[in-house]
Structure formats: C-alpha cells, structure tokens
Write an enzyme that holds these catalytic residues in place. Structure first.
Site, PDB file in Angstrom:
ATOM      1  CE1 TYR A 147      -3.763   2.411   0.528  1.00  0.00           C
ATOM      2  CE2 TYR A 147      -2.567   3.184   2.449  1.00  0.00           C
ATOM      3  CZ  TYR A 147      -3.589   3.333   1.541  1.00  0.00           C
ATOM      4  OH  TYR A 147      -4.451   4.404   1.644  1.00  0.00           O
ATOM      5  CB  ALA A 148       3.738   2.310   2.076  1.00  0.00           C
ATOM      6  CB  ALA A 149       5.182   0.319  -2.692  1.00  0.00           C
ATOM      7  CB  SER A 150       0.323   1.552  -4.421  1.00  0.00           C
ATOM      8  OG  SER A 150      -0.457   1.757  -3.247  1.00  0.00           O
ATOM      9  CE  LYS A 151      -3.584   5.365  -1.854  1.00  0.00           C
ATOM     10  NZ  LYS A 151      -4.536   6.226  -2.585  1.00  0.00           N
TER      11      LYS A 151
END
Length: 208
Positions: free
Chosen positions: A127-131
């Site tokens: 999730y963090a990588a995508s955001k």
C-alpha cells in the site's frame, strides 16, 4: 458550486445512488461505468465525456484499494493489484485528460493519497509503495504543467471513516469516532480543486 459532476467507477449501480443524491439536492450529475485499470475503457469514457460536454475542468482521482501486510505477508498478487489500482489507475486518467486541459488552457487535477506517505507504519508494504508512487506522480505532473493554466494538487487525508477500513476496524469500534469524516475530506478536495494554477500549491494535508 454549480458544476456538472461526472461519476465514474466499475459498478454503475453504486454510482447511480450518488448521482440521485446529487440530483435530489438540486445538483447536476451523470454516471459512466469505467475501470481505471483498463486503458481502453479510460480512453473511450473520456472521449465520450468530451463529446457530450465539450470539456473537462476538474479531475479528482479517488479510486483505490488498501490491503495491509508486512513485506513477509504481502503476496506478489497483492502488490501488483495495489500498484495497478492506486498508481497506474491514476496515471491512466491523468494521461487521457491532460491533453484536453492543455488545449483549453485551464483545469484542475486533484489526487487523494494518504497520510501514510507522510508517516509510514509497519504492515503497509504494498500500500505504501503504491501511494508513494501516486504522490510522486502528482508532484511530477504538477511540475510538468506549470505555466499551462492547470493546477495539480495532492490531498493527504489522515485515516477516514470509509468502507476501505471495514476489514480492519469494525463498524462499532470506538476508533471509528476518531477518524476523519468523508464530508471533511470532500470539503478540502473542493478547496483543492478551486486553487488557481498560479498559486503553485502542490499538496494539502488533512488531520482530524
């Protein structure tokens, strides 16, 4: 504010509920079925909107998914899916709409990201990588479109009381009362959409 609100998502039946609510409050709205991960659909939908209405003044990127998990727990499939929806989906819509905004020499692009980018916690690898990617995309497009009459703003809300948290926070959990309300986020998104391009503002952060 008097704008025609054009709603897009994969499930038209859910959009119609929102469309009718807008109309019942004397607003104007239309709904289109569109999967932001399908580039052919995005192209066809944007082309249809332009054909029907002549222009697009504001784009709000708010679609996304969240699946928590540490690097050990995150599957390849979970990682790829979150990148596809949260990052690639935003790229697809921006890519299709920007040429029209450049042509009309005006427009506003608002992308709703997350406070995770400002304060990353454990258990959010994919999730963090995508955001983070979504934030980088918004910042880069902000720089690309300077001087072209187009405002590009990223909005970073803290945890918000929406169904995206249902798998992790029960509806009757007291924590729900501490979360941002969707209406609070919507108000800031509206403010972001109305920021003049010459103000050179690239982000807004929302805390409870």
């Amino acid at each position: 504010e008097g704008a025609l609100v054009i709603l897009t998502a994969r499930h038209l039946n859910k959009l119609k509920i929102v469309e009718n609510e807008i109309k019942n409050n004397d607003g104007k709205a239309e709904s289109y079925s569109m999967d932001i991960t399908d580039r052919n659909q995005v192209y066809a939908t944007v082309s249809g909107i332009i054909k029907d209405n002549g222009r697009i003044d504001i784009l709000v990127n708010c679609a996304g998914i969240a699946r928590w998990g540490s690097i050990e727990e995150t599957s390849y499939e979970d990682f790829d899916e979150q990148i596809k929806f949260n990052l690639t989906g935003s790229f697809n819509t921006i890519k299709e709409i920007v040429p029209y905004m450049i042509r009309q020499k005006s427009g506003s692009i608002v992308t709703i990201i997350t406070s995770t980018v400002k304060n990353t916690k454990a258990g959010r690898a994919a999730y963090a990588a995508s955001k983070y990617g979504q934030a980088g995309l918004s910042n880069a497009v902000h720089e690309d479109l300077k001087g072209k009459g187009i405002s590009v703003v990223a909005v970073y809300p803290n945890k918000t009381n929406t169904p995206i948290h249902d798998p992790y926070i029960s509806r009757d959990d007291p924590e729900r009362k501490t979360l941002l309300k969707p209406e609070q986020v919507a108000q800031v998104v509206l403010e972001a959409a109305l920021i003049p391009a010459n103000k050179d503002i690239k982000e807004l952060i929302i805390n409870p």
